[in-house]
Design a protein around this motif. Structure first.
Motif, PDB file in Angstrom:
ATOM      1  N   UNK A  95       0.868  -1.179   0.000  1.00 42.16           N
ATOM      2  CA  UNK A  95       0.000   0.000   0.000  1.00 42.16           C
ATOM      3  C   UNK A  95       0.906   1.231   0.000  1.00 42.16           C
ATOM      4  N   UNK A  96       0.892   1.966  -1.112  1.00 46.02           N
ATOM      5  CA  UNK A  96       1.812   3.097  -1.299  1.00 46.02           C
ATOM      6  C   UNK A  96       1.180   4.439  -0.962  1.00 46.02           C
ATOM      7  N   UNK A  97       0.137   4.428  -0.137  1.00 50.73           N
ATOM      8  CA  UNK A  97      -0.574   5.669   0.177  1.00 50.73           C
ATOM      9  C   UNK A  97       0.358   6.751   0.712  1.00 50.73           C
ATOM     10  N   UNK A  98       1.231   6.384   1.634  1.00 49.62           N
ATOM     11  CA  UNK A  98       2.115   7.382   2.233  1.00 49.62           C
ATOM     12  C   UNK A  98       3.021   8.021   1.190  1.00 49.62           C
ATOM     13  N   UNK A  99       3.510   7.218   0.263  1.00 47.66           N
ATOM     14  CA  UNK A  99       4.389   7.747  -0.771  1.00 47.66           C
ATOM     15  C   UNK A  99       3.624   8.583  -1.790  1.00 47.66           C
ATOM     16  N   UNK A 100       2.349   8.258  -1.979  1.00 48.52           N
ATOM     17  CA  UNK A 100       1.563   9.000  -2.972  1.00 48.52           C
ATOM     18  C   UNK A 100       1.487  10.478  -2.602  1.00 48.52           C
ATOM     19  N   UNK A 101       1.451  10.768  -1.329  1.00 46.82           N
ATOM     20  CA  UNK A 101       1.381  12.166  -0.906  1.00 46.82           C
ATOM     21  C   UNK A 101       2.683  12.903  -1.173  1.00 46.82           C
ATOM     22  N   UNK A 102       3.771  12.163  -1.359  1.00 43.61           N
ATOM     23  CA  UNK A 102       5.052  12.779  -1.698  1.00 43.61           C
ATOM     24  C   UNK A 102       5.202  13.024  -3.198  1.00 43.61           C
ATOM     25  N   UNK A 103       4.331  12.395  -3.962  1.00 47.51           N
ATOM     26  CA  UNK A 103       4.476  12.463  -5.413  1.00 47.51           C
ATOM     27  C   UNK A 103       4.063  13.823  -5.963  1.00 47.51           C
ATOM     28  N   UNK A 104       4.792  14.258  -6.960  1.00 49.16           N
ATOM     29  CA  UNK A 104       4.544  15.548  -7.591  1.00 49.16           C
ATOM     30  C   UNK A 104       3.802  15.409  -8.913  1.00 49.16           C
ATOM     31  N   UNK A 105       4.056  14.313  -9.650  1.00 57.53           N
ATOM     32  CA  UNK A 105       3.570  14.204 -11.023  1.00 57.53           C
ATOM     33  C   UNK A 105       2.386  13.244 -11.187  1.00 57.53           C
ATOM     34  N   UNK A 158       8.944   4.372  -5.461  1.00 58.33           N
ATOM     35  CA  UNK A 158       7.816   5.306  -5.603  1.00 58.33           C
ATOM     36  C   UNK A 158       8.267   6.577  -6.309  1.00 58.33           C
ATOM     37  N   UNK A 159       9.465   7.049  -5.990  1.00 56.60           N
ATOM     38  CA  UNK A 159       9.993   8.240  -6.655  1.00 56.60           C
ATOM     39  C   UNK A 159      10.211   7.969  -8.137  1.00 56.60           C
ATOM     40  N   UNK A 160      10.672   6.766  -8.474  1.00 65.00           N
ATOM     41  CA  UNK A 160      10.867   6.385  -9.871  1.00 65.00           C
ATOM     42  C   UNK A 160       9.535   6.338 -10.607  1.00 65.00           C
ATOM     43  N   UNK A 161       8.526   5.742  -9.972  1.00 65.99           N
ATOM     44  CA  UNK A 161       7.192   5.692 -10.579  1.00 65.99           C
ATOM     45  C   UNK A 161       6.671   7.104 -10.823  1.00 65.99           C
ATOM     46  N   UNK A 162       6.822   7.965  -9.830  1.00 61.36           N
ATOM     47  CA  UNK A 162       6.363   9.345  -9.988  1.00 61.36           C
ATOM     48  C   UNK A 162       7.067  10.023 -11.161  1.00 61.36           C
ATOM     49  N   UNK A 163       8.358   9.755 -11.293  1.00 60.55           N
ATOM     50  CA  UNK A 163       9.136  10.343 -12.387  1.00 60.55           C
ATOM     51  C   UNK A 163       8.603   9.906 -13.746  1.00 60.55           C
ATOM     52  N   UNK A 164       8.118   8.668 -13.841  1.00 63.63           N
ATOM     53  CA  UNK A 164       7.580   8.178 -15.111  1.00 63.63           C
ATOM     54  C   UNK A 164       6.384   9.003 -15.581  1.00 63.63           C
ATOM     55  N   UNK A 165       5.689   9.647 -14.640  1.00 66.01           N
ATOM     56  CA  UNK A 165       4.557  10.511 -14.988  1.00 66.01           C
ATOM     57  C   UNK A 165       4.996  11.939 -15.302  1.00 66.01           C
ATOM     58  N   UNK A 166       6.241  12.276 -15.022  1.00 62.90           N
ATOM     59  CA  UNK A 166       6.738  13.619 -15.269  1.00 62.90           C
ATOM     60  C   UNK A 166       7.019  13.795 -16.759  1.00 62.90           C
ATOM     61  N   UNK A 167       7.122  15.041 -17.240  1.00 64.58           N
ATOM     62  CA  UNK A 167       7.499  15.237 -18.643  1.00 64.58           C
ATOM     63  C   UNK A 167       8.798  14.532 -19.006  1.00 64.58           C
ATOM     64  N   UNK A 168       9.816  14.644 -18.146  1.00 62.87           N
ATOM     65  CA  UNK A 168      11.086  13.994 -18.438  1.00 62.87           C
ATOM     66  C   UNK A 168      10.913  12.489 -18.562  1.00 62.87           C
TER      67      UNK A 168
END
Length: 589
Positions: free
Chosen positions: A130-140, A374-384
């Motif tokens: 359950x990645x709920x806690x990390x989701x709040x850290x996500x930017x993208x 989680x940071x890597x997953x978030x990055x996949x949603x970023x423009x870069x």
């Protein structure tokens, strides 16, 4: 704020006491959780001191081993992380590999799998975090909150992240300048015939016959055929025989052919179905000597090579004929595959998936460093990330600074290297970007996280370079100019289809069909084997009388094996899928 974002803070305490192996090394003075994370209320750390290698269990990957090349370097530079791809497609015995790892309680650190039953089983088995806690850290990723919420609505947490997400309306095509399906033929040979009118699928036969008679051999001197088929993708039926049905707005749901707009459903074994129409088309083509006799034994790769060598004159898909033959050298000479104006076509198109596609990303419950993943997953949603990861399909532009840059006019444009890399795949990457052949360094994940047709919020242009005015201006050549001149001045296939009402879009609803019951699965396996066998026999039937006899046998045999029960099951799924499409069109249209 979405439901999942509001729930994130409440999950921090549970995460803090969770027993997770390993910890991430955080720089700076950020408050850390018991697992070493920076905490749900902040952002991800800017760097990691310790190099880690994560296992990526990827049901879609066609590469096994550690990611290399330019994509690997980007991931290493940003996350100090290497990706070890575990690919059941490559390893063989995919179900066995999957089941073995599930039984061991550790499928992978990062998991790419199907939503629905498979994901539910992993959640119930405790194999997904359950990645709920990390989701709040996500930017993208939260830019696509609607898709994340929908995916996780039946679970109290964030267990998975969607793929192929987009901010494009679900009633609009997701496919860019070319549709997924369409009647593509060797346009230069078609031009030699004087661009004859094609009213229906059947009208293609005399055209293809004339083309083959005029050009009986390929560029390599070997025999050429109008049609070349393969068996690799056969499932509920003969895959190739389903393709012409898409020219008329149908797509498959098990044994059902469903119209994109829900206006019609057909049983594939009905003598009047679009599937049987395709079988008749192939049979008539074979009677004319237009079907490659090696179709029953060759695989996709062998057939693709024949396209490259100019030995095949018709393609069901642009990403087959055009990808294999429309090289810069050929198009400069006026040669290539182009879609023909078949007057009665209404080509099926997949609408943009506002809720995401079939595949999902998930963090394994035993991941060594879940925050970093989680940071890597978030990055996949970023423009870069969207540019870099999306280039695996040849659609997204790849890394800025290497493949493309912003011009003086403020518009994105491919570099000289990017043009060579994206159009040929053979460019050699500079050492500072990872070295090696560009093709060898593309993302091995083989899943699009953000749709390449979606718009980069930083530039205002799609991630796909094919939409860029700067690219389109460079692509004029004798082939494209002739095609456009005889297609009403259209500059792309999609522009022509939309202008002439020859496309029908199935709204992207992210529908997940229920799995077969054990009874349905048993029946289906017997029935589909029979249908596939009969279908190939029908194509190569000696004459029309044998064709009709085999067709009747196929129907009788399938029904005797319980076809009607499976068809009814599939029809319920098709109708439920359409209901979901209607709902999403009303909500977002």
């Amino acid at each position: 704020m979405s439901i999942k974002r509001m729930a994130a803070a409440a999950a921090v305490g549970a995460l803090a006491v969770a027993s997770l192996s390993g910890c991430s090394l955080i720089t700076g003075d950020q408050p850390q959780q018991a697992d070493g994370s920076a905490g749900a209320s902040g952002s991800f750390p800017e760097s990691w001191d310790e190099t880690i290698t994560i296992d990526v269990f990827d049901g879609l990957a066609n590469y096994m081993g550690v990611q290399s090349g330019w994509f690997a370097k980007i991931v290493k530079d940003k996350f100090n992380m290497e990706l070890n791809i575990i690919a059941p497609n490559v390893a063989g015995g995919g179900d066995t590999l999957y089941n073995t790892r599930v039984a061991a309680g550790d499928l992978g650190d990062l998991i790419i799998t199907d939503k629905g039953q498979k994901l539910d089983e992993l959640i119930e088995g405790g194999l997904v975090l359950d990645s709920s806690a990390y989701y709040d850290q996500m930017e993208h990723a939260p830019r696509f909150d609607a898709a994340v919420d929908k995916l996780n609505e039946e679970n109290e947490g964030v267990y998975a992240f969607p793929t192929s997400v987009s901010s494009i309306k679900p009633t609009e095509s997701s496919e860019g300048l070319e549709p997924t399906f369409g009647p593509y033929l060797r346009w230069d040979y078609y031009a030699e015939l004087g661009y004859p009118e094609v009213g229906t699928l059947e009208d293609l036969l005399p055209v293809l016959a004339d083309m083959q008679e005029a050009h009986p051999t390929g560029d390599n001197g070997q025999q050429a055929y109008a049609l070349s088929l393969f068996k690799d993708w056969d499932g509920n039926f003969m895959n190739n025989a389903k393709q012409p049905a898409t020219f008329y707005g149908f797509d498959e749901v098990g044994f059902v052919l469903a119209q994109a707009d829900g206006s019609e459903y057909q049983s594939i074994i009905d003598p009047d179905s679009a599937y049987v129409r395709s079988l008749r088309f192939f049979h008539e083509a074979n009677q004319l000597g237009l079907v490659d006799p090696e179709s029953t034994t060759q695989n996709y790769d062998t057939m693709f090579t024949k396209y490259q060598n100019g030995q095949v004159l018709f393609s069901f898909w642009p990403w087959l004929g055009q990808a294999a033959y429309n090289t810069p050298e050929h198009t400069a000479e006026g040669r290539g595959f182009g879609m023909v104006d078949m007057a009665d076509q209404r080509i099926f198109s997949y609408g943009a998936e506002v809720y995401g596609a079939k595949q999902v990303l998930a963090i394994g419950a035993n991941a060594e460093d879940p925050e970093r993943i989680a940071a890597f997953i978030d990055w996949l949603y970023s423009p870069e990330g969207a540019y870099a990861n999306g280039s695996q399909t040849g659609a997204a532009a790849g890394p800025q600074g290497l493949n493309w840059e912003i011009g003086d006019d403020g518009e994105p444009a491919l570099t000289e290297f990017g043009t060579e890399a994206l159009l040929t795949g053979e460019a050699t990457v500079p050492e500072e970007w990872g070295g090696g052949a560009y093709r060898d360094g593309v993302s091995a994940l083989n899943v699009t996280v953000v749709l390449p047709a979606d718009v980069d919020p930083d530039t205002g242009y799609p991630y796909s370079y094919t939409f860029w005015p700067s690219f389109q201006e460079t692509q004029a050549n004798p082939f494209t100019e002739d095609w456009s001149a005889h297609m009403g001045g259209a500059t792309s296939t999609m522009e022509f289809l939309e202008a002439n009402d020859q496309i029908t879009v199935a709204p992207g609803a992210g529908y997940t069909a229920p799995a077969d019951t054990s009874e349905i699965e048993t029946l289906r396996n017997q029935i589909k084997a029979s249908i596939v066998q009969y279908s190939w026999q029908l194509v190569f039937a000696e004459d029309d009388a044998q064709f009709e006899s085999l067709l009747a046998e196929m129907k009788t045999t399938a029904e005797g094996l319980g076809y009607d029960k499976v068809y009814d099951f599939d029809l319920e799924k098709a109708e439920a899928q359409n209901e979901a499409r209607v709902e999403v069109a009303a909500e977002f249209g």
